[in-house]
Design an enzyme around this catalytic site. Structure first.
Site, PDB file in Angstrom:
ATOM      1  N   ASN A  30       0.843  -7.084  -0.339  1.00  0.00           N
ATOM      2  CA  ASN A  30       1.679  -5.896  -0.208  1.00  0.00           C
ATOM      3  C   ASN A  30       3.053  -6.114  -0.837  1.00  0.00           C
ATOM      4  OD1 ASN A  30       3.054  -3.602   0.821  1.00  0.00           O
ATOM      5  ND2 ASN A  30       1.717  -3.578   2.601  1.00  0.00           N
ATOM      6  N   GLN A  86      -3.823   5.529   7.000  1.00  0.00           N
ATOM      7  CA  GLN A  86      -3.200   6.839   7.095  1.00  0.00           C
ATOM      8  C   GLN A  86      -3.993   7.730   6.152  1.00  0.00           C
ATOM      9  OE1 GLN A  86      -1.053   4.123   6.169  1.00  0.00           O
ATOM     10  NE2 GLN A  86      -0.233   3.748   8.188  1.00  0.00           N
ATOM     11  N   HIS A  97      -4.340   7.227  -2.305  1.00  0.00           N
ATOM     12  CA  HIS A  97      -5.509   6.406  -2.607  1.00  0.00           C
ATOM     13  C   HIS A  97      -5.854   5.716  -1.290  1.00  0.00           C
ATOM     14  CE1 HIS A  97      -7.374   3.526  -5.842  1.00  0.00           C
ATOM     15  NE2 HIS A  97      -8.109   3.524  -4.744  1.00  0.00           N
ATOM     16  N   HIS A  99      -6.585   3.336   1.535  1.00  0.00           N
ATOM     17  CA  HIS A  99      -6.384   1.897   1.656  1.00  0.00           C
ATOM     18  C   HIS A  99      -6.299   1.522   3.127  1.00  0.00           C
ATOM     19  CE1 HIS A  99      -2.402   3.762   1.253  1.00  0.00           C
ATOM     20  NE2 HIS A  99      -1.897   2.758   1.956  1.00  0.00           N
ATOM     21  N   HIS A 101      -4.765  -1.139   5.761  1.00  0.00           N
ATOM     22  CA  HIS A 101      -3.769  -2.176   6.019  1.00  0.00           C
ATOM     23  C   HIS A 101      -4.420  -3.211   6.928  1.00  0.00           C
ATOM     24  CE1 HIS A 101      -0.143   0.133   4.735  1.00  0.00           C
ATOM     25  NE2 HIS A 101      -0.934   1.158   5.019  1.00  0.00           N
TER      26      HIS A 101
END
Length: 156
Positions: A30, A86, A97, A99, A101
């Site tokens: 990240n 989210q 896009h 993803h 976490h």
């Protein structure tokens, strides 16, 4: 040969930040991690919402999240993992896009467990908003590449 860059919504992720790939997905460090070990996993195909994913993409994303999470938890001497998505702008998604976490968690990382969501949302702001915050800075490509190199050693 691996791609030089991977698409992440409107952004390009340099291959040196990517530590795991499959035919359908990739995992990368990240730019602004909420905690040490905070990584992202996303499909190679740009899908804005979870509903846009194929069954194979969904399955692979979660298999990778499980595999990577287990290794990160051990590497960072954590005792738990936080997985988060989210799904759409009103849910806090800042990059269009899908993803996941993956965040290793240790005892007392946050006074209240839900405080981590504020941290993630703050650190995921788009770059045009990020420039307003002088205290937080993007990590360098070199820093991110070094972290990805470490993770490549144990994620197979």
């Amino acid at each position: 040969m691996a791609a030089e860059y991977y698409d992440f919504g409107p952004y390009k992720i340099h291959h040196s930040s990517v530590f795991y790939t499959t035919d359908l997905s990739f995992a990368f460090v990240n730019l602004r991690p909420a905690m040490p070990g905070h990584v992202l996993i996303c499909p190679k195909r740009e899908a804005k919402r979870v509903a846009d994913l194929t069954a194979d993409e969904i399955t692979e994303l979660w298999i990778i999240a499980q595999k990577v999470g287990k290794q990160l938890e051990s590497y960072h001497k954590a005792s738990s993992l936080r997985f988060g998505i989210q799904d759409g702008p009103q849910a806090g998604q800042t990059v269009p896009h899908v993803h996941i976490h993956v965040i290793p968690c240790r005892n007392a990382d946050y006074a209240k467990n839900d405080d981590n969501y504020d941290e993630i949302n703050e650190k995921e702001e788009l770059k045009q908003n990020f420039a307003l915050d002088k205290e937080r800075k993007d990590r360098s490509l070199e820093e991110m590449a070094q972290e990805a190199d470490e993770y490549r050693k144990f994620v197979f």
